[in-house]
Design a protein around this motif. Structure first.
Motif, PDB file in Angstrom:
ATOM      1  N   ALA A   1      44.460 -74.499  17.130  1.00  0.00           N
ATOM      2  CA  ALA A   1      44.431 -75.591  18.101  1.00  0.00           C
ATOM      3  C   ALA A   1      45.187 -76.813  17.582  1.00  0.00           C
ATOM      4  O   ALA A   1      45.836 -77.529  18.348  1.00  0.00           O
ATOM      5  N   ARG A   2      45.141 -77.025  16.277  1.00  0.00           N
ATOM      6  CA  ARG A   2      45.774 -78.203  15.688  1.00  0.00           C
ATOM      7  C   ARG A   2      47.267 -78.010  15.451  1.00  0.00           C
ATOM      8  O   ARG A   2      48.059 -78.917  15.703  1.00  0.00           O
ATOM      9  N   LEU A   3      47.655 -76.804  14.994  1.00  0.00           N
ATOM     10  CA  LEU A   3      49.038 -76.593  14.578  1.00  0.00           C
ATOM     11  C   LEU A   3      49.878 -75.821  15.596  1.00  0.00           C
ATOM     12  O   LEU A   3      51.075 -76.066  15.714  1.00  0.00           O
ATOM     13  N   ARG A   4      49.255 -74.866  16.306  1.00  0.00           N
ATOM     14  CA  ARG A   4      49.989 -74.046  17.272  1.00  0.00           C
ATOM     15  C   ARG A   4      49.177 -73.847  18.544  1.00  0.00           C
ATOM     16  O   ARG A   4      48.805 -72.730  18.891  1.00  0.00           O
ATOM     17  N   PRO A   5      48.866 -74.935  19.267  1.00  0.00           N
ATOM     18  CA  PRO A   5      48.042 -74.791  20.467  1.00  0.00           C
ATOM     19  C   PRO A   5      48.652 -73.870  21.517  1.00  0.00           C
ATOM     20  O   PRO A   5      47.931 -73.320  22.353  1.00  0.00           O
ATOM     21  N   ASP A   6      49.976 -73.675  21.464  1.00  0.00           N
ATOM     22  CA  ASP A   6      50.636 -72.796  22.424  1.00  0.00           C
ATOM     23  C   ASP A   6      50.151 -71.352  22.307  1.00  0.00           C
ATOM     24  O   ASP A   6      50.194 -70.592  23.283  1.00  0.00           O
ATOM     25  N   LEU A   7      49.673 -70.970  21.122  1.00  0.00           N
ATOM     26  CA  LEU A   7      49.220 -69.597  20.920  1.00  0.00           C
ATOM     27  C   LEU A   7      47.920 -69.289  21.647  1.00  0.00           C
ATOM     28  O   LEU A   7      47.630 -68.134  21.963  1.00  0.00           O
ATOM     29  N   LEU A   8      47.118 -70.303  21.910  1.00  0.00           N
ATOM     30  CA  LEU A   8      45.796 -70.075  22.499  1.00  0.00           C
ATOM     31  C   LEU A   8      45.867 -69.464  23.889  1.00  0.00           C
ATOM     32  O   LEU A   8      44.946 -68.760  24.318  1.00  0.00           O
ATOM     33  N   ASP A   9      46.964 -69.719  24.601  1.00  0.00           N
ATOM     34  CA  ASP A   9      47.090 -69.173  25.955  1.00  0.00           C
ATOM     35  C   ASP A   9      47.122 -67.651  25.954  1.00  0.00           C
ATOM     36  O   ASP A   9      46.776 -67.016  26.958  1.00  0.00           O
ATOM     37  N   GLY A  10      47.547 -67.055  24.838  1.00  0.00           N
ATOM     38  CA  GLY A  10      47.645 -65.598  24.788  1.00  0.00           C
ATOM     39  C   GLY A  10      46.500 -64.921  24.069  1.00  0.00           C
ATOM     40  O   GLY A  10      46.562 -63.719  23.805  1.00  0.00           O
ATOM     41  N   VAL A  11      45.438 -65.667  23.746  1.00  0.00           N
ATOM     42  CA  VAL A  11      44.308 -65.122  22.987  1.00  0.00           C
ATOM     43  C   VAL A  11      43.130 -64.840  23.912  1.00  0.00           C
ATOM     44  O   VAL A  11      42.821 -65.638  24.800  1.00  0.00           O
ATOM     45  N   ASP A  12      42.489 -63.708  23.686  1.00  0.00           N
ATOM     46  CA  ASP A  12      41.288 -63.352  24.462  1.00  0.00           C
ATOM     47  C   ASP A  12      40.102 -64.077  23.827  1.00  0.00           C
ATOM     48  O   ASP A  12      39.507 -63.603  22.857  1.00  0.00           O
ATOM     49  N   LEU A  13      39.765 -65.244  24.364  1.00  0.00           N
ATOM     50  CA  LEU A  13      38.720 -66.090  23.787  1.00  0.00           C
ATOM     51  C   LEU A  13      37.352 -65.743  24.363  1.00  0.00           C
ATOM     52  O   LEU A  13      37.200 -65.565  25.578  1.00  0.00           O
ATOM     53  N   SER A  14      36.376 -65.667  23.491  1.00  0.00           N
ATOM     54  CA  SER A  14      35.003 -65.419  23.928  1.00  0.00           C
ATOM     55  C   SER A  14      34.397 -66.733  24.418  1.00  0.00           C
ATOM     56  O   SER A  14      34.926 -67.822  24.141  1.00  0.00           O
ATOM     57  N   PRO A  15      33.261 -66.674  25.117  1.00  0.00           N
ATOM     58  CA  PRO A  15      32.580 -67.922  25.508  1.00  0.00           C
ATOM     59  C   PRO A  15      32.274 -68.802  24.303  1.00  0.00           C
ATOM     60  O   PRO A  15      32.385 -70.030  24.378  1.00  0.00           O
ATOM     61  N   ALA A  16      31.880 -68.174  23.173  1.00  0.00           N
ATOM     62  CA  ALA A  16      31.593 -68.949  21.968  1.00  0.00           C
ATOM     63  C   ALA A  16      32.848 -69.632  21.440  1.00  0.00           C
ATOM     64  O   ALA A  16      32.799 -70.782  20.982  1.00  0.00           O
ATOM     65  N   ASP A  17      33.986 -68.936  21.512  1.00  0.00           N
ATOM     66  CA  ASP A  17      35.256 -69.532  21.086  1.00  0.00           C
ATOM     67  C   ASP A  17      35.591 -70.755  21.940  1.00  0.00           C
ATOM     68  O   ASP A  17      35.980 -71.809  21.421  1.00  0.00           O
ATOM     69  N   ARG A  18      35.413 -70.612  23.240  1.00  0.00           N
ATOM     70  CA  ARG A  18      35.744 -71.715  24.155  1.00  0.00           C
ATOM     71  C   ARG A  18      34.826 -72.918  23.922  1.00  0.00           C
ATOM     72  O   ARG A  18      35.269 -74.064  23.991  1.00  0.00           O
ATOM     73  N   GLU A  19      33.569 -72.619  23.654  1.00  0.00           N
ATOM     74  CA  GLU A  19      32.624 -73.698  23.376  1.00  0.00           C
ATOM     75  C   GLU A  19      33.006 -74.417  22.082  1.00  0.00           C
ATOM     76  O   GLU A  19      32.914 -75.640  21.991  1.00  0.00           O
ATOM     77  N   PHE A  20      33.436 -73.659  21.084  1.00  0.00           N
ATOM     78  CA  PHE A  20      33.848 -74.249  19.816  1.00  0.00           C
ATOM     79  C   PHE A  20      35.085 -75.133  20.012  1.00  0.00           C
ATOM     80  O   PHE A  20      35.144 -76.261  19.503  1.00  0.00           O
ATOM     81  N   LEU A  21      36.067 -74.647  20.749  1.00  0.00           N
ATOM     82  CA  LEU A  21      37.265 -75.437  20.996  1.00  0.00           C
ATOM     83  C   LEU A  21      36.941 -76.700  21.797  1.00  0.00           C
ATOM     84  O   LEU A  21      37.532 -77.759  21.565  1.00  0.00           O
ATOM     85  N   LYS A  22      36.018 -76.590  22.729  1.00  0.00           N
ATOM     86  CA  LYS A  22      35.603 -77.748  23.505  1.00  0.00           C
ATOM     87  C   LYS A  22      34.970 -78.784  22.598  1.00  0.00           C
ATOM     88  O   LYS A  22      35.207 -80.005  22.759  1.00  0.00           O
ATOM     89  N   SER A  23      34.186 -78.326  21.607  1.00  0.00           N
ATOM     90  CA  SER A  23      33.557 -79.272  20.693  1.00  0.00           C
ATOM     91  C   SER A  23      34.595 -79.992  19.842  1.00  0.00           C
ATOM     92  O   SER A  23      34.419 -81.153  19.481  1.00  0.00           O
ATOM     93  N   LEU A  24      35.685 -79.315  19.512  1.00  0.00           N
ATOM     94  CA  LEU A  24      36.745 -79.950  18.740  1.00  0.00           C
ATOM     95  C   LEU A  24      37.381 -81.085  19.517  1.00  0.00           C
ATOM     96  O   LEU A  24      37.690 -82.141  18.971  1.00  0.00           O
ATOM     97  N   SER A  25      37.578 -80.850  20.811  1.00  0.00           N
ATOM     98  CA  SER A  25      38.242 -81.868  21.638  1.00  0.00           C
ATOM     99  C   SER A  25      37.392 -83.103  21.859  1.00  0.00           C
ATOM    100  O   SER A  25      37.897 -84.153  22.258  1.00  0.00           O
ATOM    101  N   THR A  26      36.091 -82.973  21.627  1.00  0.00           N
ATOM    102  CA  THR A  26      35.207 -84.129  21.832  1.00  0.00           C
ATOM    103  C   THR A  26      34.872 -84.859  20.539  1.00  0.00           C
ATOM    104  O   THR A  26      34.170 -85.870  20.562  1.00  0.00           O
ATOM    105  N   GLU A  27      35.383 -84.337  19.411  1.00  0.00           N
ATOM    106  CA  GLU A  27      35.114 -84.999  18.137  1.00  0.00           C
ATOM    107  C   GLU A  27      35.884 -86.312  18.048  1.00  0.00           C
ATOM    108  O   GLU A  27      37.006 -86.418  18.557  1.00  0.00           O
ATOM    109  N   PRO A  28      35.324 -87.313  17.415  1.00  0.00           N
ATOM    110  CA  PRO A  28      36.025 -88.604  17.257  1.00  0.00           C
ATOM    111  C   PRO A  28      37.350 -88.411  16.534  1.00  0.00           C
ATOM    112  O   PRO A  28      37.450 -87.675  15.564  1.00  0.00           O
ATOM    113  N   GLY A  29      38.361 -89.053  17.072  1.00  0.00           N
ATOM    114  CA  GLY A  29      39.679 -88.985  16.443  1.00  0.00           C
ATOM    115  C   GLY A  29      40.491 -87.785  16.821  1.00  0.00           C
ATOM    116  O   GLY A  29      41.606 -87.613  16.368  1.00  0.00           O
ATOM    117  N   VAL A  30      39.951 -86.866  17.636  1.00  0.00           N
ATOM    118  CA  VAL A  30      40.674 -85.683  18.038  1.00  0.00           C
ATOM    119  C   VAL A  30      41.367 -85.914  19.373  1.00  0.00           C
ATOM    120  O   VAL A  30      40.767 -86.457  20.270  1.00  0.00           O
TER     121      VAL A  30
END
Length: 253
Positions: free
Chosen positions: A224-253
């Motif tokens: 997500a930090r270095l190659r966010p373009d790759l995420l579009d082609g990844v089969d993400l689980s609900p847990a993965d999506r929740e984790f990525l969502k938490s990253l976007s809400t962290e201070p400074g992100v």
């Protein structure tokens, strides 16, 4: 797997194919490799493989005649066939900036082939008529190299390391970057503390489930930090999506 190359500088492969995993793959019998010298199929005393381009312009263009003759001669030389066994036709690859972009998925696809032949250009390019022999044309990226030999070495390495037994384990390449579409998680080894920087405690816990979760999270975070373009082609689980969502809400992100 049988891998062959056709080029004007076959000695360029000596170091790469004679060391590390490439050497081990050959010693194990997993890989048969041979670098053919295109000059062996020339008919003048200078062993000429190139000529001036029609229409003018700088540089030289590789001639199509020796490439066709070499291909037709190499085809039945397949070292895996003997007696009345059918000839194993090589999957023939040309290297060119105009080719299909090379990636891990393509490396995996090529690793399923039994025989590969790389035709390597030099100078200003190859006579367009020679591309009639190509099963596919591959590019490493949007830049120009001195020769196709360099590009072929990268592709060969990426393909051979995917062959069962090369890395010492059937799952050896599964956790590497791009294997599942993500960048690989950070790796650490001894000492546990170096110049005040500690290895993440979870890796010392012995809890394999926690380690697996940490590694997945770090792969997601790094991608997500270095190659966010790759995420579009990844089969993400609900847990993965929740984790990525938490990253976007962290201070400074």
């Amino acid at each position: 797997m049988i891998i062959e190359t056709l080029s004007t500088f076959p000695s360029m492969y000596d170091s790469v194919m004679g060391t590390s995993m490439m050497r081990i793959a050959q010693e194990k019998g997993i890989l048969q490799f041979h670098a053919h010298d295109l000059r062996d199929w020339t008919h003048d005393r200078h062993r000429t493989t190139d000529d001036d381009p029609y229409g003018g312009g700088d540089g030289l263009v590789m001639k199509c005649e020796p490439i066709f003759e070499a291909y037709e001669d190499i085809l039945p030389r397949n070292p895996a066939t003997s007696g009345h066994l059918p000839v194993l036709r090589p999957h023939t690859i040309f290297l060119s900036p105009a080719g299909q972009p090379f990636d891990d998925a393509l490396a995996t696809e090529l690793a399923q082939e039994e025989r590969l032949l790389f035709v390597c250009g030099h100078y200003e390019g190859i006579d367009e008529r020679a591309y009639a022999l190509a099963d596919r044309t591959i590019s490493l990226g949007d830049y120009v190299l001195t020769s196709g030999e360099l590009a072929s070495m990268v592709i060969i390495d990426a393909v051979v390391r995917k062959l069962p037994g090369v890395l010492g384990a059937e799952t050896g390449a599964l956790g590497e970057s791009f294997a599942d579409g993500l960048l690989e998680y950070p790796q650490y080894t001894r000492p546990a503390v170096f110049r005040g920087v500690e290895v993440p405690p979870v890796l010392l816990s012995g809890d394999h489930a926690r380690v697996a979760r940490w590694r997945r999270g770090m792969s997601l975070e790094r991608t997500a930090r270095l190659r966010p373009d790759l995420l579009d082609g990844v089969d993400l689980s609900p847990a993965d999506r929740e984790f990525l969502k938490s990253l976007s809400t962290e201070p400074g992100v």
